[in-house]
Design a protein around this motif. Structure first.
Motif, PDB file in Angstrom:
ATOM      1  N   VAL A 192       5.571  -1.215  -7.275  1.00  0.00           N
ATOM      2  CA  VAL A 192       4.495  -2.184  -7.498  1.00  0.00           C
ATOM      3  C   VAL A 192       4.783  -2.983  -8.765  1.00  0.00           C
ATOM      4  O   VAL A 192       4.572  -4.201  -8.814  1.00  0.00           O
ATOM      5  CB  VAL A 192       3.125  -1.463  -7.599  1.00  0.00           C
ATOM      6  CG1 VAL A 192       2.036  -2.448  -7.980  1.00  0.00           C
ATOM      7  CG2 VAL A 192       2.786  -0.788  -6.284  1.00  0.00           C
TER       8      VAL A 192
ATOM      9  N   GLY B  36       0.803  -1.214   0.000  1.00  0.00           N
ATOM     10  CA  GLY B  36       0.000   0.000   0.000  1.00  0.00           C
ATOM     11  C   GLY B  36       0.837   1.266   0.000  1.00  0.00           C
ATOM     12  O   GLY B  36       0.409   2.296  -0.504  1.00  0.00           O
ATOM     13  N   GLY B  37       2.045   1.209   0.575  1.00  0.00           N
ATOM     14  CA  GLY B  37       2.887   2.393   0.622  1.00  0.00           C
ATOM     15  C   GLY B  37       3.889   2.478  -0.515  1.00  0.00           C
ATOM     16  O   GLY B  37       4.737   3.360  -0.509  1.00  0.00           O
ATOM     17  N   PHE B  38       3.779   1.563  -1.501  1.00  0.00           N
ATOM     18  CA  PHE B  38       4.772   1.521  -2.575  1.00  0.00           C
ATOM     19  C   PHE B  38       4.459   2.532  -3.671  1.00  0.00           C
ATOM     20  O   PHE B  38       3.309   2.855  -3.926  1.00  0.00           O
ATOM     21  CB  PHE B  38       4.797   0.118  -3.217  1.00  0.00           C
ATOM     22  CG  PHE B  38       5.580  -0.897  -2.426  1.00  0.00           C
ATOM     23  CD1 PHE B  38       6.022  -0.620  -1.154  1.00  0.00           C
ATOM     24  CD2 PHE B  38       5.871  -2.138  -2.983  1.00  0.00           C
ATOM     25  CE1 PHE B  38       6.729  -1.557  -0.429  1.00  0.00           C
ATOM     26  CE2 PHE B  38       6.577  -3.076  -2.270  1.00  0.00           C
ATOM     27  CZ  PHE B  38       7.011  -2.798  -0.990  1.00  0.00           C
ATOM     28  N   SER B  39       5.507   2.973  -4.361  1.00  0.00           N
ATOM     29  CA  SER B  39       5.329   3.778  -5.562  1.00  0.00           C
ATOM     30  C   SER B  39       4.929   2.857  -6.716  1.00  0.00           C
ATOM     31  O   SER B  39       5.040   1.634  -6.613  1.00  0.00           O
ATOM     32  CB  SER B  39       6.628   4.494  -5.905  1.00  0.00           C
ATOM     33  OG  SER B  39       7.602   3.549  -6.279  1.00  0.00           O
ATOM     34  N   ARG B  40       4.492   3.455  -7.834  1.00  0.00           N
ATOM     35  CA  ARG B  40       4.068   2.640  -8.963  1.00  0.00           C
ATOM     36  C   ARG B  40       5.202   1.769  -9.495  1.00  0.00           C
ATOM     37  O   ARG B  40       4.994   0.627  -9.865  1.00  0.00           O
ATOM     38  CB  ARG B  40       3.548   3.542 -10.093  1.00  0.00           C
ATOM     39  CG  ARG B  40       2.155   4.029  -9.808  1.00  0.00           C
ATOM     40  CD  ARG B  40       1.441   4.642 -11.018  1.00  0.00           C
ATOM     41  NE  ARG B  40       2.241   5.060 -12.132  1.00  0.00           N
ATOM     42  CZ  ARG B  40       2.159   4.502 -13.349  1.00  0.00           C
ATOM     43  NH1 ARG B  40       1.346   3.521 -13.562  1.00  0.00           N
ATOM     44  NH2 ARG B  40       2.887   4.957 -14.332  1.00  0.00           N
TER      45      ARG B  40
END
Lengths: 80, 601
Positions: free
Chosen positions: B142, B135-139
């Motif tokens: 991901v 949920g806290g990752f950048s695109r």
């Protein structure tokens, strides 16, 4: 809830503490859970955090908390 | 079945891995038409084309997510050995990167040890972020998780849709080198609209335009044939003699100054330019600073400027380092790793993932379980109080008109709770269940699950079990709360009758979850599934106004606790409704699975 409270309450005059304590406890627990979640969330949707705090606390329980949980929480918490 | 998977051709290591024959998918003029793809074994196959050329459609057909209108797809490997990574991977934000990849491992390669998860994360460059929630990752991160999920099963065929679209230039170079290094070991099919990327890694290339395959074959041949051979020469000192000498060559189409020290040369062919340019420079006795093909442009400049992963070799060695250090990847390394380790609350858990554990985490890591229980318990506590003081409340309203109700009975307290929980509580159950069953509304999630799970029962069963169980549990808690308050305020309730009633009510909620599953397989999206489910569930009591039908309908079970407690009915009265509800639940689940299986995403 202690046994004598139950016994006393079940005949005629109900003990207001035995009646209301569980309700107050539940509302408090859910509100505290939501406020903690709100405080930790990096971002929330639609309203500022302060606005959501007001909704959780003052919109008729338990709807305020439920509205926050279903609408206010950001699915992806953090930078995108 | 038009897509054929199987080890039919696997016996021979020669021959193409993927072939399509006259593949057509018509979306009313756009789509894909008569594509005959041939992907040789062990190659890196680049699929290029403009936006909307049909790259994603073709990859969806190859991975079996959509079905062709005409034509066939033949894979020479087992379907489970084909890994697919969508252009925008999606994951539930409350999973850690490690858990997401472990879930992929448990689905495609349960026999492989869990070290494979750390290795895949390391290869994708996520060793330090393994225990952080997605949920806290950048695109870009991901996208790396998506890649790790594709790699974890050691697939024979890797299908990647725009795998570098969200990555920064350094990350892009790193991932491209990683893919290029797979040549010979596994077959990689990668789509991109960035020609430079494809040129860098693909030995085979297919060009799509408006749904048709214009060219297919070796990349080098294509470059020699179709691309304009252009070079940028940097010269120290006077450029005029060089320009003059170039202009006189028969293989030079045009030559011009492109800046204070740069000459742009267009040649008739790559080979002519590669052979001719050094000779001209030498004859002019010019000081050549550099000579590079014009294709390498802004990106290489950016990489040189930032010094991040400048060359393929550098990126390659970094990728290899990542792979070799992957064994120890789960120990936080360095400052960032330590910070990640401290921040993370889920590291210690790290239990093997499965679709069942996924649903457990969905309930417990999000407020779903708490919301469900809170709603039911709240009504259980409050409704008997309202019933008790109904007369006093009514005394304060009505403009002088006094309404007297008979003194409340214990059954009335319970009835009031059942009334609210069967409305508001039911809506909460349906909304939560619809969110879980409508996984097709998130393409990245749907691709993840559908390309790894052959039988959709595997997805539907855990979701059904957990939501039916959670709803029943919340309902039981609420009923206990209602029983307590009623007992304190009004009078005691017979426990046996109440428990039998709870069983009936819980079965009704289970039925409601099955209706939601079926609705989510008919319509797309959570909201549509909620709407359809509620419409069906509200229609049942209306049908129940026809007396003959009433005792057969699942909705009859809603009031079972009150009827059993007040003695209005015996449990045998509900036997027919119980039987119908059980049968309907099973039938609805079967409908859900068969419709989900038939659906394209």
């Amino acid at each position: 809830m202690s046994a004598h409270l139950l016994a006393a309450a079940s005949v005629g005059a109900p003990n207001p503490l035995a009646v209301l304590l569980p309700v107050i406890l539940l509302v408090l627990l859910v509100d505290i859970y939501c406020l903690r979640d709100l405080a930790r969330a990096p971002s929330v949707r639609y309203l500022p955090k302060f606005g959501w705090a007001l909704v959780i606390l003052f919109v008729s329980a338990p709807f305020g908390a439920m509205i926050y949980l279903f609408a206010g929480r950001d699915r992806y918490q953090g930078p995108r | 079945m038009t897509a054929a998977f199987g080890p039919r051709a696997a016996a021979s290591d020669e021959g193409p891995v993927v072939t399509t024959c006259g593949l057509t998918k018509d979306y009313g003029g756009t789509g894909l038409f008569d594509v005959d793809l041939v992907v040789p074994r062990g190659c890196v196959y680049g699929l290029v084309g403009m936006n909307g050329a049909g790259k994603t459609t073709l990859l969806s057909l190859l991975s079996g997510l959509r079905r062709p209108d005409r034509g066939t797809v033949t894979m020479a490997v087992d379907r489970i050995r084909v890994a697919v990574c969508p252009d925008v991977p999606e994951f539930d934000g409350w999973l850690t990167a490690y858990e997401a990849v472990d879930l992929a491992r448990s689905l495609v390669a349960p026999v492989v040890g869990r070290e494979a998860v750390a290795t895949a994360l390391g290869t994708a460059g996520l060793a330090d972020a393994a225990d952080r929630r997605i949920g806290g990752f950048s695109r870009g991160m991901v996208q790396r998780v998506g890649l790790a999920c594709a790699l974890v099963g050691e697939p024979e065929v890797l299908i990647l849709d725009e795998p570098t679209s969200a990555l920064d230039p350094a990350g892009r170079a790193e991932i491209l080198s990683l893919l290029a290094a797979m040549r010979g070991n596994r077959t990689v099919i990668v789509s991109s609209h960035i020609l430079a990327d494809v040129q860098r890694i693909a030995d085979q290339v297919g060009i799509l335009r408006d749904g048709r395959l214009l060219y297919q074959g070796a990349t080098q041949t294509l470059i020699d044939t179709y691309l304009t051979p252009t070079w940028l020469l940097r010269i120290a000192g006077d450029m005029a003699p060089v320009i003059a000498a170039m202009a006189s060559q028969h293989w030079v189409i045009s030559v011009e100054s492109a800046g204070s020290d740069t000459i742009r040369v267009d040649a008739t062919s790559i080979e002519a330019g590669e052979r001719g340019i050094p000779g001209v420079i030498a004859r002019c006795d010019a000081r050549q600073v550099s000579c590079e093909p014009a294709a390498a442009d802004l990106e290489s400049a950016f990489l040189a400027l930032t010094g991040a992963g400048a060359g393929g070799a550098d990126a390659m060695s970094r990728a290899q380092q990542a792979e070799s250090s992957a064994g120890t990847a789960r120990q936080p390394l360095g400052e960032a790793g330590i910070a990640a380790g401290l921040m993370n609350q889920d590291a210690a858990v790290s239990r093997p993932m499965s679709l069942w554990r996924l649903e457990w985490l969905r309930l417990t890591r999000t407020p779903r379980a708490i919301a469900l229980a809170a709603v039911f318990v709240f009504y259980g506590l409050v409704e008997p109080i309202a019933t008790k003081y109904e007369n006093k409340l009514l005394a304060h309203v009505g403009n002088g008109v006094r309404i007297y109700l008979p003194p409340p009975t214990p059954a009335a307290g319970l009835r009031s709770y059942i009334g609210e929980s069967s409305l508001i509580g039911l809506i909460v159950v349906v909304v939560l269940a619809a969110g879980a069953f409508a996984f097709d509304s998130r393409p990245g999630v749907a691709t993840f699950l559908r390309t790894r799970v052959g039988n959709l029962w595997q997805i539907v069963a855990p979701r059904f079990a957990f939501y039916a169980g959670a709803a029943s549990g919340a309902y039981l808690l609420g009923t206990i709360a209602a029983w307590y308050e009623t007992r304190v305020l009004i009078g005691s309730l017979p426990v046996a009758g109440m428990l039998a009633g709870v069983l009936c009510g819980a079965l009704y909620l289970t039925f409601a979850v099955a209706v939601t599953a079926a609705a989510a397989s008919v319509v797309r999206g959570t909201l549509a599934a909620v709407g359809m489910t509620l419409a069906v569930l509200l229609a049942l009591p209306v049908a129940g106004t026809w007396q003959a039908l009433d005792k057969w309908l699942p909705s009859t079970l809603v009031n079972a606790p009150v009827d059993l407690v007040s003695g209005a009915h015996h449990l045998t009265h509900f036997a027919s409704a119980l039987a119908v509800t059980c049968a309907a639940t099973v039938a609805l689940l079967a409908v859900a699975v068969s419709r989900l299986s038939a659906r394209e995403i």
